[in-house]
Scaffold this active site. Structure first.
Site, short mmCIF file in Angstrom:
data_model
loop_
_atom_site.label_atom_id
_atom_site.label_comp_id
_atom_site.label_asym_id
_atom_site.label_seq_id
_atom_site.Cartn_x
_atom_site.Cartn_y
_atom_site.Cartn_z
N LYS A 83 0.82 -1.22 0.00
CA LYS A 83 0.00 0.00 0.00
C LYS A 83 0.85 1.27 0.00
CE LYS A 83 -4.37 -2.00 1.07
NZ LYS A 83 -5.44 -2.35 2.01
N ARG A 111 -3.67 -10.48 4.33
CA ARG A 111 -4.02 -10.38 2.90
C ARG A 111 -2.82 -9.81 2.16
NH1 ARG A 111 -6.05 -6.83 -0.82
NH2 ARG A 111 -7.63 -7.64 -2.24
#
Ligand code: HH2
Length: 285
Positions: free
Chosen positions: A213, A255
């Site tokens: 991210k 994840r």
């Protein structure tokens, strides 16, 4: 002994995902990628046909189904040793995915986007991940504000869990997720990770998604003296650091795009925190 954590490998079937958009748009390539992720140690495959990156435009139901269904069917045909999760906010897509073998609904709207989703999850008896997001993907990164990000996220997850249970979803089937990067500044993401332990008080397994991210690219670029955030291909170090920390603070489902390195990092973390290591092969010392 099985690992004290579960790895959720990401299978994005989108042209515009922030890190791997377009790479696995072809169903065959996506299914092969899923197979590789399981070979690397993924316990869950999270299949998604709509990008939720900041600024992403919504995708219609027909197009989303066209993207994910052949992949779900292809995965089912391989008979892989992994559970399948569908990353969608649409009940119609979730329904078709469940019919094709998915056993987890990963709804980043936490059952808010589609009035039919809670009922579907309740009646089909699948597991469900409820994630925190402030606003919606198109606008969520425009000046997000909280009174206290951890308290606010915790109250939100508590409320969504009560909503789900009232709709007939069994509590034991619910997983919670603070939604790293969804309507959050770098500071918000770091604070949520630092105080992740507070969310374990909600009594449900925690899933975290920090993989590649942008806050990781921004911190890395600052350290390296680069003007632009590091590209998604260069965010593995930050991904490992944050997932290791999250494990230590109580998360149990991770994840990630890069299953193999995360599996090793988390196994070492678990062995270190547990103070002992039991080799899989007893002849290893
Ligand atoms: N993050 C993304 C998508 N789905 N689901 C959960 N439960 N938690 C997350 O943190 C999460 C998620 C965004 O990552 P990615 O799928 O790689 O990108 P995109 O949304 O652009 O497809």
């Amino acid at each position: 002994m099985s690992a004290p954590f579960r790895l959720m490998g990401i299978v994005n079937v989108t042209p515009d995902s922030f890190s791997d958009g377009g790479e696995f748009l072809d169903a065959g390539a996506a299914v092969e990628h899923a197979r590789l992720l399981v070979e690397e140690g993924a316990d869950i495959l999270d299949v998604g046909g709509e990008s939720t990156r900041p600024g992403a435009e919504p995708v219609g139901e027909v197009e989303e189904l066209r993207r994910v269904l052949p992949v779900l069917e292809g995965i089912a045909a391989l008979g892989l040793e992994a559970e399948v999760s569908i990353d969608t906010t649409k009940a119609s897509v979730a329904r078709a995915a469940i019919a094709a073998g998915a056993t987890i609904v990963n709804d980043v709207s936490a059952l808010r986007a589609d009035a039919g989703m809670a009922e579907l999850v309740a009646e089909s008896g699948v597991q469900c991940c409820l994630m925190h997001m402030l606003g919606e993907p198109r606008t969520m990164q425009a000046d997000p504000r909280y009174t206290d990000v951890v308290d606010d996220v915790k109250a939100f997850l508590d409320e969504r869990m009560a909503f789900a249970v009232a709709a007939g979803v069994e509590e034991r089937r619910i997983v919670l997720d603070p939604g790293i990067g969804f309507g959050k500044t770098v500071q918000h993401n770091l604070e949520l990770l630092r105080r992740l332990g507070e969310l374990t008080q909600l009594g449900r397994p925690l899933l975290v998604g920090t993989s590649r991210k942008s806050f990781l690219g921004r911190i890395a670029a600052d350290v390296l003296g680069h003007a632009e955030p590091e590209p998604t291909s260069e965010r593995l170090e930050g991904t490992i650091a944050t997932n290791v920390l999250a494990y230590e603070r109580g998360a149990s489902i991770f994840r990630v795009h890069d299953v193999a390195p995360l599996r090793v990092a988390l196994a070492v973390t678990a062995a270190t925190l547990g103070g002992r290591w039991t080799p899989t092969d007893a002849t290893t010392t």
